[in-house]
Write an enzyme that holds these catalytic residues in place. Sequence first.
Site, PDB file in Angstrom:
ATOM      1  CE1 TYR A  87      34.657  33.197  45.552  1.00  0.00           C
ATOM      2  CE2 TYR A  87      35.957  32.546  43.535  1.00  0.00           C
ATOM      3  CZ  TYR A  87      35.259  33.018  44.676  1.00  0.00           C
ATOM      4  OH  TYR A  87      35.475  31.090  45.147  1.00  0.00           O
ATOM      5  CE  LYS A 102      31.580  32.719  44.292  1.00  0.00           C
ATOM      6  NZ  LYS A 102      32.612  31.947  43.722  1.00  0.00           N
TER       7      LYS A 102
END
Length: 307
Positions: A134, A163
């Site tokens: 992330y 992400k």
Amino acid sequence: MNWFGVMPAMTTAFDEKLGVDHTFMRHHAEWMVANGCSGLVMLGSLGEAATLTSGEKVSILKNIVATAGKTVPIVSAISALSTADAISLAKSAADAGCSGLMVLPPYVYRGDWREMKAHIAAIFKATPLSCMLYNNPVAYGTDFVPEQIVELAGEHENFAAVKESSTDVRRVSAIRALLGDRLKIFVGVDDAIVEGIAMGATGWVAGLVNAFPAESVALFNLALEGKSKEAFDLYKWFLPLLRMDTVPKFIQLIKYVQEQVGVGSARVRPPRLEITGDELAETKRIVLQALESRPTIHEVAFAHAAR
């Protein structure tokens, strides 16, 4: 683990005493899956993970795995103050039956690349699960640039997806230029999804999907299929809501939207407080305007009354 499609960053529902409302969360998860979501991401920023105890986190994971884990993959976000705590949560997520992990940099400490690489690598090494990195420099102050992502990808086979929440869609094309299809790329900010898909992203960790799953899945599919006019028409309607995902009070705003459409409550745990005054009035105006012009998209009805 299939890293693809619309995966809600699920909100954590709280009862009137601000305890975790596991019953509501089961119904919420079932509803989003019924409306086409391809996985569920638990314990993320939107899930207020920083306010949850370790026991609450594990209970949430077990509940959602039991609810929807046979239908879609359940992903646990891994965030902690220390590397040791992050590793412990990663192992607990695997034991709870999760299919994948979304790995965040450590809370609070903004280290250099040597330190951040060591933190992420330790989590990757500690789990057999497929992992998503992330990257959210806006919120966490740590930026994993494409060249660093390449370095991690060359050393960890279970590093499978990114992400990308830098808000710069050029990052999607930059990662793909260096790694081809080695990693799946997810868009992590709601108001960049159409642009991100155009650059090659094939997944969306979404926020407003907690209130509008049918519209979110429809938008993703239209963009992926290259139906530009239809996608933009839906995007234009959705954007005032999607932009709520990109501001500091995104949790309060998204939970308020859930409450307004009858699929949750606006309750948040302190230090967050529910919005009031001018913020509340403006948010209410945006939501009412969206509902008045809501497009006709088939939606599976929510079967559990919001409390």
